[in-house]
Scaffold this active site. Sequence first.
Site, short mmCIF file in Angstrom:
data_model
loop_
_atom_site.label_atom_id
_atom_site.label_comp_id
_atom_site.label_asym_id
_atom_site.label_seq_id
_atom_site.Cartn_x
_atom_site.Cartn_y
_atom_site.Cartn_z
N LYS A 59 0.84 -1.22 0.00
CA LYS A 59 0.00 0.00 0.00
C LYS A 59 0.87 1.26 0.00
O LYS A 59 0.65 2.16 -0.79
CB LYS A 59 -0.91 0.05 1.24
CG LYS A 59 -1.89 -1.09 1.38
CD LYS A 59 -2.86 -0.86 2.52
CE LYS A 59 -2.21 -0.74 3.88
NZ LYS A 59 -1.66 -2.00 4.41
N ARG A 113 -9.60 1.13 8.72
CA ARG A 113 -9.17 -0.23 9.03
C ARG A 113 -10.31 -1.01 9.71
O ARG A 113 -10.15 -2.20 9.95
CB ARG A 113 -7.99 -0.16 10.00
CG ARG A 113 -6.63 -0.47 9.35
CD ARG A 113 -5.58 -0.39 10.42
NE ARG A 113 -4.36 -1.07 10.12
CZ ARG A 113 -3.29 -0.47 9.60
NH1 ARG A 113 -3.33 0.80 9.29
NH2 ARG A 113 -2.19 -1.15 9.40
N ARG A 154 11.48 -5.36 4.10
CA ARG A 154 11.29 -3.94 4.41
C ARG A 154 12.16 -3.54 5.61
O ARG A 154 12.84 -2.50 5.58
CB ARG A 154 9.80 -3.68 4.73
CG ARG A 154 9.52 -2.26 5.16
CD ARG A 154 8.07 -1.91 5.07
NE ARG A 154 7.26 -2.52 6.11
CZ ARG A 154 5.93 -2.55 6.12
NH1 ARG A 154 5.26 -2.02 5.12
NH2 ARG A 154 5.26 -3.09 7.10
N ARG A 214 10.88 -0.38 12.19
CA ARG A 214 9.60 -0.34 12.90
C ARG A 214 9.53 -1.45 13.93
O ARG A 214 9.89 -2.60 13.65
CB ARG A 214 8.46 -0.52 11.88
CG ARG A 214 8.15 0.72 11.10
CD ARG A 214 7.20 0.43 9.98
NE ARG A 214 5.93 -0.17 10.44
CZ ARG A 214 4.86 -0.26 9.68
NH1 ARG A 214 4.88 0.19 8.45
NH2 ARG A 214 3.76 -0.80 10.15
N ARG A 229 -0.93 -8.65 13.62
CA ARG A 229 -1.50 -7.65 12.72
C ARG A 229 -2.32 -8.31 11.62
O ARG A 229 -3.35 -7.78 11.19
CB ARG A 229 -0.38 -6.80 12.10
CG ARG A 229 0.25 -5.86 13.14
CD ARG A 229 1.60 -5.35 12.71
NE ARG A 229 1.54 -4.41 11.61
CZ ARG A 229 2.55 -4.19 10.78
NH1 ARG A 229 3.68 -4.85 10.91
NH2 ARG A 229 2.41 -3.30 9.82
P1 AMP Z 1 0.63 0.86 9.18
O1 AMP Z 1 1.81 1.75 9.01
O2 AMP Z 1 -0.52 1.23 8.34
O3 AMP Z 1 1.00 -0.59 9.04
O4 AMP Z 1 0.13 1.05 10.70
C1 AMP Z 1 0.97 0.76 11.79
C2 AMP Z 1 0.14 0.67 13.05
O5 AMP Z 1 -0.50 1.92 13.31
C3 AMP Z 1 -0.97 -0.34 13.01
O6 AMP Z 1 -0.54 -1.65 13.30
C4 AMP Z 1 -1.91 0.22 14.07
O7 AMP Z 1 -1.43 -0.08 15.35
C5 AMP Z 1 -1.80 1.70 13.87
N1 AMP Z 1 -2.79 2.20 12.89
C6 AMP Z 1 -2.53 2.72 11.67
N2 AMP Z 1 -3.66 3.07 11.06
C7 AMP Z 1 -4.66 2.73 11.88
C8 AMP Z 1 -6.06 2.80 11.79
N3 AMP Z 1 -6.66 3.28 10.70
N4 AMP Z 1 -6.77 2.36 12.84
C9 AMP Z 1 -6.19 1.90 13.94
N5 AMP Z 1 -4.88 1.78 14.10
C10 AMP Z 1 -4.11 2.19 13.07
#
Ligand code: AMP
Length: 295
Positions: A13, A88, A127, A139, A150
Amino acid sequence: MRLILLGPPGSGKGTQAQRLVHRHGIVQLSTGEMLRAAVAAGTPVGLQAKEIMANGGLVPDEVVVGIIADRIEEPDAKKGFILDGFPRTVPQAEALDELLRKKHLKLDAVVELRVNESALLARVEKRAEETRARGEEVRLDDTPEVLTKRLAQYRSLTEPLIHYYSERRKLLTVDGMMTIEHVTREINRILTALGALEPKEHEEAKSASKASKTARKTTKAVKSAKKAAKPARKAAEAGRKAKAARKAAKKTAKQPAKKAVKKAAKQAARAANARKGAKAAKKTAKKLTKKRAKR
Ligand code: AMP
């Protein structure tokens, strides 16, 4: 253009969002990025999200909805945006619908990047490796254990969005297992077909295709020029061949003569030798005759 990129962690993404930003000049709104920035800055939201994120959980809906609501208001989001990692959950999707409705904004499409789960661990590990190689901090949630959590969250809370947007005729699925380039091309093809590109972007896309058309035409012209030049090339080649053949013929014609001369010379030499020998023999015979006569 307003777009949502949907897919499990590691589906690409972020990568695709960046490529779309680059091409269409719209902003990428990644809730994950915004939350990581908040954690790094130690803001109240950051403090609240830190633990949840490290454990692979989801930050409360009202927190992320609040962040997105504020971010959409920024001037750079006026032209359009790509939502990466948001919504999400179904309540987040409903909140987004409400936000857009109030602002009289339309969502163009939801692109789902479909990938094999078995490939995700390798992608996330890659990554992390690349991040480390760039000298950046990896991360905390890019580990096999957190990824498993996740993924479980994705299946139970995010996957229902596929049905949600499919019902609203917004969902388009792209094979996320293709190369990055292929996925980008497929997304752009879909967006063009949808008419999701703004007039200016459309013009850019058009001029890009015009340029490739011209390139194709040039290739065609070069090909036909080559074709036209073929008889001339053939004639020249035939000329060259004929010249070479004449030369070869001359050479072969000369060869027997040379050989004959050589042969004649040899014969002459032999004859001369024979003559000399005969002379010597005559001389010797004369001498012998003289000697016998004396005796
Ligand atoms: P990402 O970078 O999109 O993989 O997001 C990393 C982490 O941020 C996720 O595992 C969640 O803990 C939190 N997070 C990101 N976006 C959301 C969302 N829309 N709703 C809830 N938690 C989020």
